[in-house]
Each structure stands twice: as structure tokens, then as C-alpha cells.
Motif scaffolding. Structure first.
Motif, PDB file in Angstrom:
ATOM      1  N   THR A   1      28.863 -53.261 -78.186  1.00  0.00           N
ATOM      2  CA  THR A   1      29.044 -52.607 -76.891  1.00  0.00           C
ATOM      3  C   THR A   1      30.490 -52.730 -76.426  1.00  0.00           C
ATOM      4  O   THR A   1      31.273 -53.499 -76.963  1.00  0.00           O
ATOM      5  N   GLU A   2      30.804 -51.943 -75.397  1.00  0.00           N
ATOM      6  CA  GLU A   2      32.080 -52.054 -74.706  1.00  0.00           C
ATOM      7  C   GLU A   2      31.804 -52.528 -73.285  1.00  0.00           C
ATOM      8  O   GLU A   2      30.664 -52.476 -72.815  1.00  0.00           O
ATOM      9  N   ILE A   3      32.851 -52.983 -72.604  1.00  0.00           N
ATOM     10  CA  ILE A   3      32.647 -53.609 -71.302  1.00  0.00           C
ATOM     11  C   ILE A   3      33.389 -52.886 -70.192  1.00  0.00           C
ATOM     12  O   ILE A   3      34.550 -52.492 -70.343  1.00  0.00           O
ATOM     13  N   TRP A   4      32.682 -52.698 -69.097  1.00  0.00           N
ATOM     14  CA  TRP A   4      33.251 -52.322 -67.804  1.00  0.00           C
ATOM     15  C   TRP A   4      33.350 -53.627 -67.039  1.00  0.00           C
ATOM     16  O   TRP A   4      32.349 -54.187 -66.617  1.00  0.00           O
ATOM     17  N   MET A   5      34.539 -54.152 -66.903  1.00  0.00           N
ATOM     18  CA  MET A   5      34.687 -55.504 -66.352  1.00  0.00           C
ATOM     19  C   MET A   5      34.949 -55.449 -64.845  1.00  0.00           C
ATOM     20  O   MET A   5      35.659 -54.584 -64.347  1.00  0.00           O
ATOM     21  N   ALA A   6      34.329 -56.384 -64.148  1.00  0.00           N
ATOM     22  CA  ALA A   6      34.511 -56.526 -62.709  1.00  0.00           C
ATOM     23  C   ALA A   6      35.529 -57.627 -62.447  1.00  0.00           C
ATOM     24  O   ALA A   6      35.316 -58.778 -62.842  1.00  0.00           O
ATOM     25  N   THR A   7      36.638 -57.267 -61.817  1.00  0.00           N
ATOM     26  CA  THR A   7      37.650 -58.277 -61.491  1.00  0.00           C
ATOM     27  C   THR A   7      37.903 -58.365 -59.994  1.00  0.00           C
ATOM     28  O   THR A   7      38.144 -59.445 -59.465  1.00  0.00           O
ATOM     29  N   MET A   8      37.904 -57.222 -59.303  1.00  0.00           N
ATOM     30  CA  MET A   8      38.245 -57.143 -57.879  1.00  0.00           C
ATOM     31  C   MET A   8      39.570 -57.847 -57.602  1.00  0.00           C
ATOM     32  O   MET A   8      39.754 -58.519 -56.584  1.00  0.00           O
ATOM     33  N   ASP A   9      40.524 -57.664 -58.535  1.00  0.00           N
ATOM     34  CA  ASP A   9      41.831 -58.307 -58.389  1.00  0.00           C
ATOM     35  C   ASP A   9      42.870 -57.402 -57.737  1.00  0.00           C
ATOM     36  O   ASP A   9      44.048 -57.756 -57.653  1.00  0.00           O
ATOM     37  N   ALA A  10      42.432 -56.222 -57.317  1.00  0.00           N
ATOM     38  CA  ALA A  10      43.282 -55.255 -56.618  1.00  0.00           C
ATOM     39  C   ALA A  10      44.386 -54.671 -57.489  1.00  0.00           C
ATOM     40  O   ALA A  10      45.321 -54.065 -56.984  1.00  0.00           O
ATOM     41  N   ILE A  11      44.269 -54.833 -58.798  1.00  0.00           N
ATOM     42  CA  ILE A  11      45.279 -54.296 -59.716  1.00  0.00           C
ATOM     43  C   ILE A  11      44.569 -53.334 -60.671  1.00  0.00           C
ATOM     44  O   ILE A  11      43.765 -53.760 -61.506  1.00  0.00           O
ATOM     45  N   PRO A  12      44.850 -52.037 -60.566  1.00  0.00           N
ATOM     46  CA  PRO A  12      44.137 -51.059 -61.402  1.00  0.00           C
ATOM     47  C   PRO A  12      44.692 -50.962 -62.815  1.00  0.00           C
ATOM     48  O   PRO A  12      45.350 -49.999 -63.188  1.00  0.00           O
ATOM     49  N   ASP A  13      44.430 -51.967 -63.615  1.00  0.00           N
ATOM     50  CA  ASP A  13      44.790 -51.934 -65.037  1.00  0.00           C
ATOM     51  C   ASP A  13      43.834 -52.864 -65.771  1.00  0.00           C
ATOM     52  O   ASP A  13      42.933 -53.440 -65.176  1.00  0.00           O
ATOM     53  N   PHE A  14      44.018 -52.968 -67.074  1.00  0.00           N
ATOM     54  CA  PHE A  14      43.137 -53.826 -67.865  1.00  0.00           C
ATOM     55  C   PHE A  14      43.811 -55.151 -68.214  1.00  0.00           C
ATOM     56  O   PHE A  14      43.426 -55.831 -69.164  1.00  0.00           O
ATOM     57  N   GLY A  15      44.817 -55.522 -67.438  1.00  0.00           N
ATOM     58  CA  GLY A  15      45.620 -56.687 -67.794  1.00  0.00           C
ATOM     59  C   GLY A  15      44.903 -58.012 -67.663  1.00  0.00           C
ATOM     60  O   GLY A  15      45.243 -58.977 -68.347  1.00  0.00           O
ATOM     61  N   ASN A  16      43.906 -58.081 -66.798  1.00  0.00           N
ATOM     62  CA  ASN A  16      43.205 -59.343 -66.576  1.00  0.00           C
ATOM     63  C   ASN A  16      42.079 -59.502 -67.595  1.00  0.00           C
ATOM     64  O   ASN A  16      40.916 -59.690 -67.248  1.00  0.00           O
TER      65      ASN A  16
END
Length: 256
Positions: free
Chosen positions: A160-175
Motif C-alpha cells: 500500500t501507499e500512505i496518506w500521512m497525517a502531520t498537521m504540521d502546517a507545511i504542505p510538502d512530504f518532508g516530514n
């Protein structure tokens, strides 16, 4: 990246105008909660219809899996989720179905040994509907819900692939640490912040361009399958004089 929003039963009364504001500001991909842990989201039909009316060109759904009900294996939960879609939308229009791995009141009444199998049931059943399954979670939620079975995590993570929840206010996949145990290359989306449009709060997401392009192509193929190839041409008609010519040739050979 492609932007979008998601919402659940808590945005039950979201209006077309509010969703239109969100879509115009954030992007065209709207993901609606189809099933919460205690049953189908009864508002999902209205939410999907309103999203389409608001100009959302890409629609998807997510299922907050129930872990403790023995009467609700993964297949049943997926089917119940899709029943709220079909009255208002062709199910084939959904870009994907995300399976939500997180806690809720009472989740820990379930036996941990059954959680991975339940998720696998749901993944397989989404595919049986010719839809694309992904997982919505993050490192903290995944490790909490699936604690005690790390030896089995790979059977989900590897397919599978992941839709990750961060709510870090940064719209990228860096976290990417938030996506573990999935690898960074398996991150297809991030839920990074909430915002308000038209008096309603929506979660904001960014999605991988390549992921969305692939899902759009699959959706379009489901809705507009290629016509079957034409049948092969018929064989040429039999020559009615063929037998006669063969016999004449045999007579000539004998005569010579």
C-alpha cells in the motif's frame, strides 16, 4: 502537487458554496468519510453530491475502520461504506478508498491479533470493487493501533501507499518520519492543516501529481472502457469449382 480537502460527519451541513470556496482555494480533490467506526456516514451522500456540484473534479472516500465488532469484518465495512456512495454517484468515479487506521473511543476493546487481518480484508475488498486502496494514518496512530504485531506490519506496508497525517502546517512530504513504517517513496499525500471556508472547517491536503494522474487514468478507464477489438474477418468463401478443377487436373495427369 495537487491540493484538496477532506471532511467527515462533523461537516454534515457543509454547503455547496462552502465547498466551492474550499475547492477554489485549495484544489479539486475532495475526500469524504464514507464510514466511521460505528457505521456508515449518513451525510456522505449529500457531501459527495455537494462536492460535485461545487466543482470538485476528483472525488474519493475514506473508511475509519472498526476494530472490535466481530460482525464487521473488513469486507462488510467496505461494502457498507460504498452503499452511501451508489445512490448519488457511480462508485467507479472514486479515485481511491483510503482505509483509516486510528483510535476512537472503545477501539482498544479489540484483540490486537485481529487488526492486521481486518485491514487486509478491507484492502482486498476495495480491490475487488476495482478501486484503489491506500492507508490513512501516521507513525503515532499506526504504532498505537498495531502495537504488539510489528512482525506482521510488512504485509500491509509492502502493498500500500500512505496518506500521512502531520498537521504540521507545511504542505510538502518532508516530514517523512510521520509516515513510518512506510518509506518516503510510498507517501502519496499529506494532511497538513485545517482551514475554514463558508463557516465550515475542512482539513487540507496535498497529493502527489503522479499518484493523482494514475488514479485519474484508472477512473477514466473504468467509466469509459475501451471498446472490444473487432472480430476477425470471415474466411473467404469456398470456391465452388475447386473440386472440379482438382478432378480435371487428375484426369490430365493420367492422360499424359
Amino acid at each position: 502537487m495537487i491540493g484538496g480537502v477532506d471532511f467527515s460527519k462533523y461537516q454534515a451541513g457543509a454547503t455547496v458554496d462552502a465547498i466551492r470556496e474550499a475547492v477554489q482555494a485549495q484544489g479539486p480533490l475532495v475526500t469524504v468519510q464514507l464510514f466511521r467506526n460505528d457505521g456508515p456516514n449518513e451525510f456522505a451522500g449529500h457531501q459527495l453530491y455537494a462536492s460535485k456540484q461545487a466543482g470538485a473534479t476528483d472525488l474519493a472516500g475514506y473508511v475509519l475502520l472498526n476494530w472490535e465488532s466481530g460482525d464487521w469484518p473488513g469486507q462488510v465495512q467496505v461494502d457498507m461504506a460504498l452503499t452511501v456512495v451508489s445512490p448519488v454517484l457511480d462508485v467507479r468515479e472514486l479515485l481511491f478508498v483510503a482505509l483509516d487506521v486510528e483510535t476512537y473511543p472503545g477501539w482498544d476493546q479489540s484483540d490486537v491479533a485481529y487488526r492486521i487481518p481486518r485491514l487486509l480484508e478491507a484492502i482486498d475488498h476495495v480491490r475487488s470493487h476495482s478501486l484503489y486502496p491506500i492507508v490513512y494514518t501516521n507513525k503515532g496512530m499506526w504504532e498505537t493501533v498495531m502495537s504488539g504485531t510489528p512482525q506482521d506490519w510488512g504485509v500491509v506496508v509492502n502493498q500500500t501507499e500512505i496518506w500521512m497525517a502531520t498537521m504540521d502546517a507545511i504542505p510538502d512530504f518532508g516530514n517523512a518520519v510521520k509516515a513510518q513504517p512506510w518509506n518516503p517513496v510510498q507517501i502519496v499525500a499529506e494532511q497538513y492543516e485545517a482551514n475554514s471556508w463558508g463557516g465550515f472547517d475542512f482539513d487540507q491536503n496535498v497529493w502527489s501529481d503522479s499518484f493523482v494522474a494514475a488514479r485519474r487514468a484508472e477512473r477514466d478507464a473504468r467509466l469509459h472502457p475501451a471498446p472490444p477489438p473487432p472480430p476477425p474477418p470471415p474466411p473467404p468463401p469456398a470456391d465452388p469449382c475447386a473440386d472440379l478443377r482438382t478432378k480435371l487436373e487428375q484426369i490430365r495427369q493420367i492422360a499424359s
